[in-house]
Design an enzyme around this catalytic site. Structure first.
Site, short mmCIF file in Angstrom:
data_model
loop_
_atom_site.label_atom_id
_atom_site.label_comp_id
_atom_site.label_asym_id
_atom_site.label_seq_id
_atom_site.Cartn_x
_atom_site.Cartn_y
_atom_site.Cartn_z
N GLU A 28 13.03 -1.22 2.59
CA GLU A 28 11.91 -2.18 2.58
C GLU A 28 11.63 -2.70 3.99
O GLU A 28 12.55 -3.03 4.73
CB GLU A 28 12.26 -3.34 1.63
N HIS A 29 10.36 -2.74 4.33
CA HIS A 29 9.89 -3.19 5.65
C HIS A 29 10.46 -2.32 6.77
O HIS A 29 10.61 -2.77 7.90
CB HIS A 29 10.20 -4.67 5.88
N ASP A 31 8.98 0.76 7.12
CA ASP A 31 7.95 1.79 7.36
C ASP A 31 7.03 1.50 8.54
O ASP A 31 6.25 2.37 8.93
CB ASP A 31 7.15 2.09 6.09
N GLY A 115 2.22 -5.42 -6.65
CA GLY A 115 3.01 -4.78 -5.60
C GLY A 115 3.38 -3.35 -5.97
O GLY A 115 4.35 -2.81 -5.47
N LEU A 116 2.59 -2.74 -6.85
CA LEU A 116 2.89 -1.35 -7.26
C LEU A 116 1.85 -0.39 -6.68
O LEU A 116 1.65 0.70 -7.19
CB LEU A 116 2.96 -1.26 -8.79
N SER A 118 -1.57 -0.47 -6.32
CA SER A 118 -2.86 -0.13 -6.92
C SER A 118 -3.91 0.06 -5.83
O SER A 118 -4.80 0.90 -5.96
CB SER A 118 -3.30 -1.19 -7.92
N GLU A 151 -6.76 0.54 5.02
CA GLU A 151 -6.08 -0.76 4.81
C GLU A 151 -5.98 -1.54 6.12
O GLU A 151 -6.28 -2.73 6.16
CB GLU A 151 -4.66 -0.53 4.27
N ASP A 163 3.28 3.37 1.13
CA ASP A 163 2.57 3.39 -0.16
C ASP A 163 1.61 4.57 -0.25
O ASP A 163 1.54 5.26 -1.27
CB ASP A 163 1.78 2.09 -0.35
#
Ligand code: GLA
Length: 353
Positions: A28-29, A31, A115-116, A118, A151, A163
């Site tokens: 996590e964090h 990337d 947080g999945l 979308s 994004e 993601d």
């Protein structure tokens, strides 16, 4: 799916397809700090359909919202959900996949804002449909890179590449072991006898709320101090040179360094089907996110702790932080018992899959 499109626009779509959501198993964090991540694609996702238009209008119908949203490719973002679709169409134009607007329909089995991913699935899915429409030879990884630009540049969320790569490349049931520096990856099948349970905490958050950006800026302090970008990859000796920096900055760096190392180990354990040790790393990862990166909230800490108490081998918060979901590694036969006890105690939490 075709029905939502047909009901809204009175004709069948020219292109349609499914893009999964993702849940991150560990990493996590890392990337945007040159490290490894290990997300897996979910069964839940978005069914998207698209027909190009000759003018510049973008019309959007969705099962999650009433009516038809109308935008124009010359617009900038308005901080509305339709920005994700508009951004995808604008960047599909930049890539030469489309020339003008589009009619778009979205049907989703993914909880929004959980947080999945979308948003990544929306953008990646639409870019893929536009690529097909243009018979483009661009790779899925390049689609992911383009989606990240939507994004970062159009939506204004300073996210990494995890993601977009996860939803562009992995199939449900596969984990994507991704080196975010080189974008090299391995696809690994998840074992059949375990379930990676995704449970929403009931606490909602959005990346553009600012705390994600704050963590990213704290990592920038470490980068500036060391004069390098890939702070996940630093040695113990390099880490020691951070000694003069504020304590919280040192802890952010320690999370990045240790989380990257845990993720490399986790990838090997998963390949060797050693789920017990894998799950222990999930627990260590949660502790690091709680104490060093400080992105968990008490409800999430409690759900993670209880998931393990009620039968999971390991569990952790997943995603950007400050709310959203946990992921728990649980033997298939223990899943129901864990869920029963967990949801009896956490009334706002719900099972995603
Ligand atoms: C969000 C971002 C990703 C990644 C995670 C944290 O999901 O979109 O790029 O940084 O948070 O691991």
């Amino acid at each position: 799916m075709t029905n939502i499109f047909k009901d809204a626009f009175g004709a069948s779509p020219v292109q349609s397809g499914f893009t999964p959501g993702r849940v991150n198993l560990i990493g996590e964090h890392t990337d945007y700090n040159g490290g490894m991540v290990l997300p897996t694609a979910l069964k839940q996702g978005l069914s998207l359909s698209l027909s190009p238009r000759a003018d510049n209008i973008v019309r959007i119908a969705s099962d999650k919202f009433k009516g038809i949203a109308e935008r124009d490719v010359s617009q900038s973002r308005t901080d509305d959900w339709s920005d994700y679709v508009l951004g995808a169409i604008i960047y599909a134009n930049k890539a030469g996949f489309l020339s003008g607007g589009a009619d778009v329909a979205i049907e989703t089995s993914l909880p929004i804002g959980a947080g999945l991913s979308s948003s990544a699935a929306t953008i990646v899915g639409l870019l893929k449909l536009a690529r097909t429409e243009a018979k483009g030879a661009v790779s899925d990884a390049d689609i992911a890179v383009l989606a990240r630009r939507v994004e970062n540049e159009f939506i204004g969320v300073p996210c990494g590449i995890m993601d977009q790569m996860a939803v562009a490349i992995a199939q449900p049931g596969q984990a994507l072991a991704l080196d975010t520096k080189s974008l090299g990856y391995d696809l690994i099948d998840l074992p059949d006898d375990y379930h990676m349970a995704v449970i929403h905490s009931g606490v909602y958050r959005q990346l553009n709320e600012g705390r994600y950006k704050e963590r990213k800026e704290e990592c920038d302090v470490v980068k500036a101090h060391l004069g390098l970008e890939d702070i996940c990859l630093i040695s113990d000796a390099k880490f020691e040179t951070l000694a003069g920096l504020p304590d919280h900055i040192i802890r952010r760096a320690r999370h990045c360094m240790t989380e990257h190392r845990r993720t490399i180990k986790a990838v090997n354990l998963l390949k060797n089907n050693n789920m017990r040790d894998f799950a222990n790393l999930m627990i260590e990862s949660h502790i690091s996110m709680r104490d060093d990166f400080e992105i968990t909230v008490p409800q999430l800490d409690n759900i993670v702790e209880d998931a393990v108490k009620f039968g999971a081998l390991g569990a952790r918060m997943t995603g950007g932080g400050f709310g959203g979901c946990i992921v728990a590694c649980v033997k298939n036969e223990d899943l129901n018992a864990m869920n029963e006890q967990l949801f009896a105690r956490h009334k706002d939490a719900f099972f995603v899959g």
